[in-house]
Design a protein around this motif. Structure first.
Motif, PDB file in Angstrom:
ATOM      1  N   MET A 219       0.990   4.134  -2.711  1.00  0.00           N
ATOM      2  CA  MET A 219       0.811   5.545  -2.384  1.00  0.00           C
ATOM      3  C   MET A 219       1.939   6.389  -2.970  1.00  0.00           C
ATOM      4  SD  MET A 219      -0.435   5.243   1.549  1.00  0.00           S
ATOM      5  CE  MET A 219      -0.556   6.969   2.008  1.00  0.00           C
TER       6      MET A 219
ATOM      7  N   VAL B 116       0.837  -1.200   0.000  1.00  0.00           N
ATOM      8  CA  VAL B 116       0.000   0.000   0.000  1.00  0.00           C
ATOM      9  C   VAL B 116       0.875   1.255   0.000  1.00  0.00           C
ATOM     10  CG1 VAL B 116      -1.694   1.312   1.317  1.00  0.00           C
ATOM     11  CG2 VAL B 116      -1.938  -1.128   1.105  1.00  0.00           C
TER      12      VAL B 116
ATOM     13  N   SER C 147       1.149   6.756  -6.606  1.00  0.00           N
ATOM     14  CA  SER C 147      -0.054   7.517  -6.908  1.00  0.00           C
ATOM     15  C   SER C 147       0.005   8.936  -6.369  1.00  0.00           C
ATOM     16  CB  SER C 147      -1.279   6.838  -6.287  1.00  0.00           C
ATOM     17  OG  SER C 147      -1.288   5.493  -6.599  1.00  0.00           O
ATOM     18  N   ALA C 148       1.126   9.333  -5.837  1.00  0.00           N
ATOM     19  CA  ALA C 148       1.292  10.709  -5.358  1.00  0.00           C
ATOM     20  C   ALA C 148       0.300  11.050  -4.259  1.00  0.00           C
ATOM     21  CB  ALA C 148       1.165  11.694  -6.521  1.00  0.00           C
ATOM     22  N   ILE C 149       0.215  10.169  -3.252  1.00  0.00           N
ATOM     23  CA  ILE C 149      -0.627  10.477  -2.104  1.00  0.00           C
ATOM     24  C   ILE C 149       0.288  10.935  -0.983  1.00  0.00           C
ATOM     25  CG2 ILE C 149      -2.168   9.464  -0.393  1.00  0.00           C
ATOM     26  CD1 ILE C 149      -3.268   7.692  -2.430  1.00  0.00           C
TER      27      ILE C 149
END
Lengths: 495, 673
Positions: A387, A383, A390-392
């Motif tokens: 992240m 995860v 996904s540029a979170i």
């Protein structure tokens, strides 16, 4: 703290260790792996020390050694704001993957050969170090022949490790990737030799003195050579094969090879041949955009967990290319930052894929499911890797992405409608990353646990702890990106 | 010392504290003592609440305070600083968020007893609260966006909390209608909200290009400079507005990105209460309120005509949402889904109010205040309703309202408090829901937007209908056969009891509270933000002040009476009525299928992707792959096998080759020389 010849040490000491392991390693067995990991940790630490020196005092550190009097070649190593972070991250990833490989390669050897009469274990670790040497060399080198040397140096372990330890069709794929890499390096060599003919020197700084048609030709050769390595659309077909069939412990290394092109383009073309490179700006951006979108859809089409990560590399690398091709300061800085963030995240993702293969033996996501209960730390790492890609926030991918896109938008707003369209489509393409990273999480880790996976054990700590270190690094970069930005800002000074 | 704490450190401690709680709760408290994790997170949330309370007195004397530290240096241009912005908007919302978070955490300690994955749960809940407080307090777009994305991620992780997808956690149905599993619901929420996030990021970056700053205060004060540059390129400002609005529309579940919220009910009830009722979905309203002065400044003060588009785009989209989602709630059979639709509808009210506030200077203060007042009311009663719903579902064992009911004799607390909250939702005086809805309706009239006023009024009626319907199904079923008692744990009914009582208490002071908010924000706009006094010029006429409440009460009666007849006194049967009439049957089908919007998205994007997947591999990747990896080697193979044929061992032919070769050389030399 004064270390003599730090940069040379970061290359020579691992080299020495590699030779030692190759000769005496058979008796050492498992310890060979730890020794090689230790050598890489040592080179990482040296580079950290150099980095701290540069952080405090922004003048680059330059070491020079005479190489060939005849051709006037000097062996130079330059650690400045641009090369040091790249070299450091590459070394760190190699060290992490070395630790990760220790149980993995034992498992591979047992699966393929049944026993280890030839001492393949030590060959793996001896050859493996050459990756790190190659990366450090490419990042720190100051002349084109030296860079070519290190590029080809990386090919040797690439071929052998693929051929000896890969999956399914490994002999053919090993030759395939060898040929592809060799051709791209050859194109680069043509560019380098042409530069020598026109300027009389192999030094990177001599590129600035090129003008006109010569510059255009040399720029094209170097660019195309590295674009083949960077797996842009059209040249990308070797990546899914190679990345899928290699032993997963060197997966992150391959992602770094693919991404190093970004560094080289910045070092050679953006810093020294900027006006010529600008001509390629819009076409490259469009090409990068096509690669991004096609790569994302290709990744979505995958069911094999390793090919998924492979195709994702195509797409993610194109982000950095998009940023660099925008020829704006923020775009270039963001592009290199994104490359560094990507290889950290990709190392985590690929390594988790490897853990899955190691523990379950299953690669097809249609047969996986519900593993979060069995391997919680592994699931959490996947995860985190998702992240990062996904540029979170608070991971590093977010900071890299927005900085890069400011540059891309600035290029887009400079007048042409195409530029604006590229920028907007580009930022929407990042949305696809989220889908192709989080959907596999559901397929692999959530849902009911299939019967064949009921006895899966947790991943060994020696595989997960290094990945955790990388994840923490990414969090630190995400919360306080200035650690990296300060380096990159000092090295890039164009409008 | 205390002053320094209050002035400088309170806001920072406020948002950092839950992050610390999140990390600590991961490591402290093992298998035997999971409650400890809950206690730790609640403590740190409590610290945030105390800090928020410390900041509260500043609301009454509104001023702006921006406290920052250095953060990111860029290659050129000013470095990005991380800071907190304290103004009435952020302080009020911070208080709401931290208070409700605290109550929900306490409720969760009891609710999540015995469930799996508690380490994850508590850590993520705390992370969420921290992210939410961060986004409210942030003083610049990038810092805000970090909080925004963090809450989005926590929402995904918490919706999919029951990741094993056990049958009892599936939502949807009742059979033969399809079910959804929790892991898919989380993914859906993440994807839909991220689409909005990406659009918003694009809008933020475009503004940065023109303004050179991310800081909210600087953006408001220098609007005349940068918006002029944007307005010089026609269309850019509208594009930016649409992109920017993508974020709030997705996060606050408004049309067309509203499809994720009903599925988000797969998460545990406290998650629905905290994230999908009281806080995260309000983040969109918050950012619209935050951006409001910028666009208001742009149009009304500086006269850039494109800046106006911000307001009608919001107002129309959300008015539509309010209506269609309220209609969905009328036919839904799942308790939490009714509340979800209701949330979407009520948020539509809030944003509608903000939208009309910008459409006319007569409505600015009323509209802005109305939006925030309704945010406060709704947070209170909706969180209470969700917490009650959690208890109801726990007690009946069913997610549906028509399956089983509860006997109100045995569940007095739940009955009373749920009714209080439901009446507030319906907008019955003297609850706070009535006063806040009234403000919104008045704002519509003041702005001259009679169409929107009618839609809002009609929706208010529908709201009353479905609230009474819901309560009727749960507590007032015809047969009172359920004699079993269920105990109502104190840790569960005290939190929602507090919230429901507050909604009544605030309602009793409703008129005064409205007046206080009016004055505060009037001063905020005029003196603090520097937006001229024309915004505050208009005061609602006394005629409006009588008409709007009267009309709403009339609407309540019109809508409430059939609801009472159907569901409480059971004089008529609604099912028979619908089944007899063909038009009502069709209407019921359309509403049940959520106006087919969700089905359309699923068919186009999800099924489309699944169809496209193998085709990409087969038609694009494989041809390129074969032509390069197989074709080129084959080419070489053909060439060399062809060449091999020439290499014969026969001497005469070899001599022929030598002859040909020598002749060619001679000819070339002759030609060249």
């Amino acid at each position: 703290m004064f270390i003599p010849h730090p940069l040379l040490q970061s290359i020579l000491i691992p080299l020495t260790v590699a030779i030692v392991i190759a000769i005496v390693g058979k008796k050492l067995k498992e310890i060979a792996g730890w020794i090689s990991c230790g050598a890489l940790i040592y080179s990482t630490i040296i580079l950290i020390v150099v980095g701290m020196k540069i952080w405090v005092n922004p003048t680059p550190i330059y070491e020079e050694y005479m190489w060939s009097e005849l051709a006037g070649l000097k062996f130079g190593l330059l650690a400045d704001g641009l090369s040091l972070p790249v070299a450091l991250t590459a070394n760190l990833i190699c060290a992490v993957c070395a630790a990760y490989s220790i149980p993995y390669i034992r498992h591979r050897i047992e699966l393929i050969y049944g026993n280890d009469d030839w001492g393949l274990y030590r060959f793996y670790f001896a050859l493996y170090i050459f990756f790190a040497i190659g990366f450090t060399g490419i990042s720190l080198s100051t002349n084109l022949i030296e860079m070519y040397l290190f590029v080809e140096l990386v090919l040797i372990p690439f071929y052998f490790l693929m051929d000896l330890f890969g999956y399914i069709d490994r002999h053919r794929i090993a030759i395939m990737c060898f040929i592809w890499s060799h051709i791209s390096a050859a194109l680069f060599l043509i560019g380098a030799v042409l530069a020598y003919v026109k300027t009389g020197s192999f030094e990177v700084s001599a590129l600035s003195s090129l003008t006109g048609m010569d510059a255009l030709l040399i720029c094209s050769f170097i660019l195309v050579g590295w674009l083949v390595k960077m797996a842009v659309f059209g040249f990308h077909v070797w990546v899914p094969w190679v990345h899928a069939e290699h032993p997963t412990c060197i997966a992150a290394i391959l992602a770094t090879i693919v991404g190093l092109g970004n560094y080289v383009i910045v070092r050679l073309l953006v810093q020294h041949l900027f006006m010529i490179f600008k001509i390629f700006s819009i076409p490259l951006m469009i090409w990068a955009l096509i690669t991004m979108i096609y790569g994302a859809f290709l990744t979505l089409a995958q069911d094999d967990v390793k090919r998924l990560c492979a195709c994702s590399t195509i797409s993610q690398n194109a982000y950095s290319l998009l940023g660099i091709a925008s020829c704006t300061a923020l775009g270039v800085v963001g592009g290199v930052f994104y490359f560094i963030s990507h290889i950290i995240g990709k190392c985590i993702l690929f390594s988790v894929a490897g853990i899955l293969v190691y523990r379950t033996g299953v690669r097809d996501m249609k047969r996986l499911g519900g593993l979060a209960g069995k391997m919680p730390l592994t699931a959490a790492l996947f995860v985190i890797g998702a992240m990062i890609l996904s540029a979170i926030p608070p991971l590093s991918g977010f900071q890299a992405e927005w900085i890069m896109f400011v540059g891309i938008f600035r290029q887009g707003f400079q007048g042409s409608v195409i530029g604006l369209l590229v920028a907007i489509i580009g930022i929407f393409a990042t949305f696809l990353t989220l889908i192709y990273t989080f959907w596999p999480i559901k397929r692999i880790f959530f849902g009911p646990l299939p019967d064949e996976l009921k006895n899966v054990k947790k991943a060994p700590l020696v595989m997960t702890i290094p990945l955790l270190i990388l994840a923490i690094l990414s969090i630190i970069l995400g919360i306080y990106p200035d650690i990296l930005m300060k380096f990159l800002n000092s090295a890039i000074s164009i409008s | 010392m205390f002053e320094i704490l209050k002035m400088f450190y309170a806001p920072w401690i406020c948002w950092v504290s839950p992050f610390i709680g999140s990390i600590l709760s991961l490591f402290i408290g093992g298998e035997e003592d999971v409650k400890l994790k809950g206690v730790i997170t609640s403590t740190f949330t409590g610290i945030s609440w105390i800090m928020a309370l410390l900041m509260l007195p500043d609301v009454l004397k509104p001023r702006l305070r921006d406290i920052w530290i250095g953060w990111i240096t860029l290659p050129y241009g000013e470095p990005i600083k991380a800071g907190v912005l304290l103004d009435p908007l952020s302080i009020i919302i911070v208080n709401i968020v931290s208070f409700i978070s605290l109550l929900v955490m306490v409720y969760s300690i009891k609710y999540m007893e015995g469930e799996y994955g508690q380490a994850r749960y508590w850590s993520l809940m705390s992370l969420f609260v921290g992210g939410m407080l961060l986004l409210v307090l942030a003083d610049n777009f990038i810092f805000f966006f970090i909080g925004w994305k963090v809450v989005g991620f926590c929402s995904y992780a918490l919706i999919g909390h029951y990741y094993r997808d056990e049958r009892k956690y599936w939502i949807g149905g009742p059979p033969p209608h399809p079910f959804e599993k929790p892991s898919i619901c989380g993914l859906k929420a993440l994807i839909v909200t991220s689409l909005g996030d990406v659009a918003m990021l694009a809008g933020i970056l475009i503004i940065y290009l023109y303004a050179g700053t991310f800081n909210f205060l600087t953006l408001i004060s220098t609007t005349n400079i940068w918006m002029a540059k944007m307005a010089a390129n026609p269309g850019i400002l509208t594009l930016t507005t649409i992109l920017l609005l993508g974020g709030p529309i997705a996060k606050s579940a408004q049309f067309p990105l509203h499809v994720w919220l009903p599925e988000a009910m797969a998460g545990p009830a406290p998650v629905s209460a905290l994230i999908h009722a009281a806080t995260m979905v309000k983040a969109g309203v918050f950012i619209v309120a935050r951006l409001f002065p910028i666009f208001f400044n742009g149009y009304w003060i500086n006269g850039f005509s494109e800046a106006f588009n911000f307001f009608p785009i919001i107002a129309l989209l959300v008015a539509l949402t309010a209506f269609i989602t309220a209609a969905n709630a009328m036919v839904s059979l799942e308790l939490k889904k009714i509340l979800a639709y209701s949330t979407m509808s009520q948020i539509g009210y809030m944003m509608l109010s903000l939208g009309v506030a910008g459409m006319s200077v007569n409505a600015t203060i009323t509209g802005y205040v109305g939006g925030l007042y309704h945010l406060l009311s709704h947070a209170l009663f909706k969180a209470a309703l969700f917490l009650c719903a959690g208890l109801v579902i726990h007690m009946t064992g069913s997610i549906y309202i028509h399956d089983k009911g509860l006997n109100r004799k045995y569940t007095p607390m739940t009955w009373i408090f749920m009714w209080l909250s439901a009446l507030s939702l319906a907008g019955v005086p003297p609850f706070s829901g009535f006063w806040s809805k009234d403000e919104i309706l008045m704002a519509c009239i003041n702005a001259g937007q009679y169409g929107l006023f009618l839609v809002a009024l009609l929706t208010a009626g529908i709201t009353c209908f479905y609230s009474i319907r819901m309560m009727g199904y749960i507590f007032h079923l015809r047969s009172n056969e359920f004699k079993e008692g269920h105990d109502e744990p104190k840790l569960m009914w005290i939190p929602f009891g507090i919230l429901s009582s507050l909604t009544l208490i605030i309602g009793l002071m409703g008129y005064q509270l409205g007046a206080i908010l009016h004055d505060t924000f009037r001063e905020y706009f005029v003196n603090v933000l520097g937006i001229s006094s024309m915004a505050s010029a208009h005061v609602s006429t006394s005629l409006t002040k009588i008409i709007t409440p009267s009309l709403s009460i009339i609407m309540l009666l019109i809508a409430g009476t059939p609801a009472y007849i159907f569901y409480i006194s059971h004089k008529m049967d609604s099912w028979k009525l619908v089944n007899r009439n063909a038009i009502l049957r069709i209407l019921h089908k359309i509403l049940w299928n959520r106006w087919y919007i969700d089905k359309f998205y699923t068919a186009t994007f999800v099924k489309g992707l699944h169809l496209a997947r193998p085709m990409i591999q087969k038609y694009i990747e494989d041809p390129i792959d074969f032509s390069l990896n197989v074709g080129v080697p084959k080419l070489f193979a053909v060439m060399y096998s062809g060449l091999r044929k020439i290499q014969t061992g026969i001497a005469s032919i070899n001599m022929l080759y030598i002859l040909i070769f020598l002749t060619s050389i001679v000819m070339i030399i002759l030609v060249v020389i």
